[in-house]
Design a protein around this motif. Structure first.
Motif, PDB file in Angstrom:
ATOM      1  N   ASP A 140       0.806  -1.215   0.000  1.00 15.71           N
ATOM      2  CA  ASP A 140       0.000   0.000   0.000  1.00 15.71           C
ATOM      3  C   ASP A 140       0.845   1.274   0.000  1.00 15.71           C
ATOM      4  O   ASP A 140       0.316   2.371   0.047  1.00 15.71           O
ATOM      5  CB  ASP A 140      -0.962   0.003   1.193  1.00 15.71           C
ATOM      6  CG  ASP A 140      -0.235  -0.087   2.536  1.00 15.71           C
ATOM      7  OD1 ASP A 140       0.962  -0.426   2.546  1.00 15.71           O
ATOM      8  OD2 ASP A 140      -0.885   0.161   3.563  1.00 15.71           O
ATOM      9  N   HIS A 141       2.172   1.126  -0.074  1.00 18.48           N
ATOM     10  CA  HIS A 141       3.054   2.293  -0.083  1.00 18.48           C
ATOM     11  C   HIS A 141       3.212   2.800  -1.515  1.00 18.48           C
ATOM     12  O   HIS A 141       3.530   2.035  -2.411  1.00 18.48           O
ATOM     13  CB  HIS A 141       4.429   1.931   0.490  1.00 18.48           C
ATOM     14  CG  HIS A 141       5.336   3.102   0.615  1.00 18.48           C
ATOM     15  ND1 HIS A 141       5.429   3.831   1.779  1.00 18.48           N
ATOM     16  CD2 HIS A 141       6.151   3.703  -0.274  1.00 18.48           C
ATOM     17  CE1 HIS A 141       6.288   4.816   1.591  1.00 18.48           C
ATOM     18  NE2 HIS A 141       6.734   4.757   0.357  1.00 18.48           N
ATOM     19  N   VAL A 142       2.973   4.094  -1.734  1.00 23.72           N
ATOM     20  CA  VAL A 142       3.099   4.674  -3.067  1.00 23.72           C
ATOM     21  C   VAL A 142       4.093   5.832  -3.005  1.00 23.72           C
ATOM     22  O   VAL A 142       3.906   6.783  -2.251  1.00 23.72           O
ATOM     23  CB  VAL A 142       1.731   5.190  -3.585  1.00 23.72           C
ATOM     24  CG1 VAL A 142       1.893   5.823  -4.964  1.00 23.72           C
ATOM     25  CG2 VAL A 142       0.716   4.060  -3.632  1.00 23.72           C
ATOM     26  N   ASP A 143       5.162   5.719  -3.782  1.00 25.10           N
ATOM     27  CA  ASP A 143       6.141   6.802  -3.889  1.00 25.10           C
ATOM     28  C   ASP A 143       5.766   7.681  -5.072  1.00 25.10           C
ATOM     29  O   ASP A 143       5.372   7.173  -6.126  1.00 25.10           O
ATOM     30  CB  ASP A 143       7.545   6.228  -4.126  1.00 25.10           C
ATOM     31  CG  ASP A 143       8.043   5.417  -2.943  1.00 25.10           C
ATOM     32  OD1 ASP A 143       8.129   5.986  -1.846  1.00 25.10           O
ATOM     33  OD2 ASP A 143       8.335   4.211  -3.126  1.00 25.10           O
ATOM     34  N   PHE A 144       5.931   9.006  -4.921  1.00 25.03           N
ATOM     35  CA  PHE A 144       5.644   9.924  -6.028  1.00 25.03           C
ATOM     36  C   PHE A 144       6.452   9.543  -7.269  1.00 25.03           C
ATOM     37  O   PHE A 144       5.931   9.501  -8.368  1.00 25.03           O
ATOM     38  CB  PHE A 144       5.977  11.376  -5.660  1.00 25.03           C
ATOM     39  CG  PHE A 144       5.030  12.004  -4.693  1.00 25.03           C
ATOM     40  CD1 PHE A 144       3.664  11.853  -4.821  1.00 25.03           C
ATOM     41  CD2 PHE A 144       5.516  12.757  -3.652  1.00 25.03           C
ATOM     42  CE1 PHE A 144       2.787  12.451  -3.922  1.00 25.03           C
ATOM     43  CE2 PHE A 144       4.656  13.357  -2.746  1.00 25.03           C
ATOM     44  CZ  PHE A 144       3.292  13.200  -2.886  1.00 25.03           C
ATOM     45  N   ASP A 145       7.744   9.296  -7.072  1.00 26.78           N
ATOM     46  CA  ASP A 145       8.594   9.020  -8.231  1.00 26.78           C
ATOM     47  C   ASP A 145       8.213   7.713  -8.924  1.00 26.78           C
ATOM     48  O   ASP A 145       8.305   7.596 -10.138  1.00 26.78           O
ATOM     49  CB  ASP A 145      10.078   9.051  -7.883  1.00 26.78           C
ATOM     50  CG  ASP A 145      10.447   8.304  -6.620  1.00 26.78           C
ATOM     51  OD1 ASP A 145       9.580   7.653  -6.015  1.00 26.78           O
ATOM     52  OD2 ASP A 145      11.623   8.376  -6.239  1.00 26.78           O
ATOM     53  N   ARG A 146       7.738   6.737  -8.175  1.00 27.10           N
ATOM     54  CA  ARG A 146       7.336   5.470  -8.805  1.00 27.10           C
ATOM     55  C   ARG A 146       6.127   5.676  -9.710  1.00 27.10           C
ATOM     56  O   ARG A 146       6.041   5.103 -10.793  1.00 27.10           O
ATOM     57  CB  ARG A 146       7.027   4.420  -7.739  1.00 27.10           C
ATOM     58  CG  ARG A 146       6.769   3.054  -8.367  1.00 27.10           C
ATOM     59  CD  ARG A 146       6.642   1.974  -7.343  1.00 27.10           C
ATOM     60  NE  ARG A 146       6.621   0.668  -7.996  1.00 27.10           N
ATOM     61  CZ  ARG A 146       6.319  -0.440  -7.388  1.00 27.10           C
ATOM     62  NH1 ARG A 146       6.027  -0.438  -6.106  1.00 27.10           N
ATOM     63  NH2 ARG A 146       6.324  -1.572  -8.034  1.00 27.10           N
ATOM     64  N   VAL A 147       5.188   6.503  -9.286  1.00 30.61           N
ATOM     65  CA  VAL A 147       4.019   6.794 -10.110  1.00 30.61           C
ATOM     66  C   VAL A 147       4.469   7.447 -11.419  1.00 30.61           C
ATOM     67  O   VAL A 147       4.035   7.058 -12.508  1.00 30.61           O
ATOM     68  CB  VAL A 147       3.019   7.708  -9.361  1.00 30.61           C
ATOM     69  CG1 VAL A 147       1.909   8.177 -10.286  1.00 30.61           C
ATOM     70  CG2 VAL A 147       2.445   6.978  -8.148  1.00 30.61           C
ATOM     71  N   VAL A 148       5.367   8.418 -11.320  1.00 33.60           N
ATOM     72  CA  VAL A 148       5.865   9.091 -12.520  1.00 33.60           C
ATOM     73  C   VAL A 148       6.609   8.105 -13.416  1.00 33.60           C
ATOM     74  O   VAL A 148       6.366   8.040 -14.623  1.00 33.60           O
ATOM     75  CB  VAL A 148       6.791  10.278 -12.148  1.00 33.60           C
ATOM     76  CG1 VAL A 148       7.493  10.829 -13.378  1.00 33.60           C
ATOM     77  CG2 VAL A 148       5.990  11.367 -11.457  1.00 33.60           C
ATOM     78  N   MET A 149       7.515   7.324 -12.831  1.00 28.12           N
ATOM     79  CA  MET A 149       8.312   6.402 -13.630  1.00 28.12           C
ATOM     80  C   MET A 149       7.448   5.364 -14.341  1.00 28.12           C
ATOM     81  O   MET A 149       7.788   4.923 -15.438  1.00 28.12           O
ATOM     82  CB  MET A 149       9.378   5.744 -12.767  1.00 28.12           C
ATOM     83  CG  MET A 149      10.449   6.747 -12.347  1.00 28.12           C
ATOM     84  SD  MET A 149      11.630   6.061 -11.200  1.00 28.12           S
ATOM     85  CE  MET A 149      12.589   5.011 -12.274  1.00 28.12           C
ATOM     86  N   SER A 150       6.334   4.992 -13.750  1.00 30.03           N
ATOM     87  CA  SER A 150       5.460   4.008 -14.397  1.00 30.03           C
ATOM     88  C   SER A 150       4.768   4.601 -15.626  1.00 30.03           C
ATOM     89  O   SER A 150       4.269   3.861 -16.468  1.00 30.03           O
ATOM     90  CB  SER A 150       4.418   3.483 -13.412  1.00 30.03           C
ATOM     91  OG  SER A 150       3.458   4.473 -13.124  1.00 30.03           O
ATOM     92  N   LYS A 151       4.759   5.926 -15.730  1.00 31.51           N
ATOM     93  CA  LYS A 151       4.057   6.576 -16.838  1.00 31.51           C
ATOM     94  C   LYS A 151       4.998   7.166 -17.887  1.00 31.51           C
ATOM     95  O   LYS A 151       4.541   7.557 -18.956  1.00 31.51           O
ATOM     96  CB  LYS A 151       3.142   7.664 -16.288  1.00 31.51           C
ATOM     97  CG  LYS A 151       2.044   7.052 -15.426  1.00 31.51           C
ATOM     98  CD  LYS A 151       1.089   8.059 -14.874  1.00 31.51           C
ATOM     99  CE  LYS A 151       0.104   7.333 -13.973  1.00 31.51           C
ATOM    100  NZ  LYS A 151      -1.248   7.732 -14.192  1.00 31.51           N
ATOM    101  N   LEU A 152       6.304   7.221 -17.590  1.00 35.73           N
ATOM    102  CA  LEU A 152       7.256   7.712 -18.581  1.00 35.73           C
ATOM    103  C   LEU A 152       7.546   6.605 -19.597  1.00 35.73           C
ATOM    104  O   LEU A 152       7.806   5.469 -19.222  1.00 35.73           O
ATOM    105  CB  LEU A 152       8.570   8.118 -17.912  1.00 35.73           C
ATOM    106  CG  LEU A 152       8.560   9.365 -17.046  1.00 35.73           C
ATOM    107  CD1 LEU A 152       9.879   9.500 -16.299  1.00 35.73           C
ATOM    108  CD2 LEU A 152       8.303  10.610 -17.893  1.00 35.73           C
TER     109      LEU A 152
END
Length: 197
Positions: free
Chosen positions: A33-45
């Protein structure tokens, strides 16, 4: 000397394996359930181009989770997007102890907002290392329309070379073997050059 396509392929591996694949291995160890801001971005680049001299280029669709109440990209979201995109341009130049993995730490990240990006817009993010030294690097970034005719924002990102978290380096990727082979080859070539003098 490597062909242009071989050099591009190598730069793409430096970014995909050296940054994204290692990041995914590390992030998979986080609580579900942990979400990092950078992981969200990296998943969309989506990486579309790279060069060994410190260049990266991505396509990125601005989705609702990056929006504000005006249905355009939130100013703070630009910061995380530019941070990850510009940092990745260091990866083709990185070696252990030299901007390795996440490229050190951010000293400053200056963004010029030129035009709002409507939600649902696909943009092109281009990043180029302008200067790199033992302790500091500077990367310029630009967010444009896909055809490059409209500039939405620009960024100037200053990084300080710092050792990555030692726990992160335990996660090896194929790129590590390639970097180690390059460093060994460069050491042999340097010794041969000195011996000729």
């Amino acid at each position: 000397m490597a062909s242009k396509s071989a050099a591009r392929s190598k730069a793409m591996r430096a970014i995909q394996q050296g940054l994204f694949d290692r990041y995914d291995l590390i992030a998979a160890q986080r609580p579900k359930d942990h979400v990092d801001f950078d992981r969200v971005v990296m998943s969309k680049l989506r990486l579309v181009d790279a060069a060994l001299d410190g260049f990266s280029q991505y396509e990125f669709t601005v989705s609702e989770d990056f929006s504000n109440l005006n249905d355009v990209m939130h100013g703070g979201a630009y910061g995380v997007v530019f941070d990850m995109a510009t940092t990745s341009a260091l990866n083709p130049l990185a070696r252990p102890g030299f901007y390795f993995f996440l490229g050190g730490v951010t000293r400053t990240l200056n963004i010029s907002y030129l035009r709002g990006v409507p939600i649902g817009t696909k943009v092109l993010l281009s990043s180029k290392v302008v200067q790199i030294g033992k302790k500091m690097a500077m990367i310029k970034g630009e967010m444009t329309s896909l055809d490059g005719k409209m500039v939405y924002a620009t960024a100037e990102h200053h990084k300080v070379n710092a050792q990555p978290n030692s726990e992160h380096l335990k996660f090896r990727v194929p790129w590590d073997d390639e970097v180690e082979a390059d460093m060994k080859r460069e050491g042999v070539e340097k010794k041969a050059k000195v011996a000729k003098l």
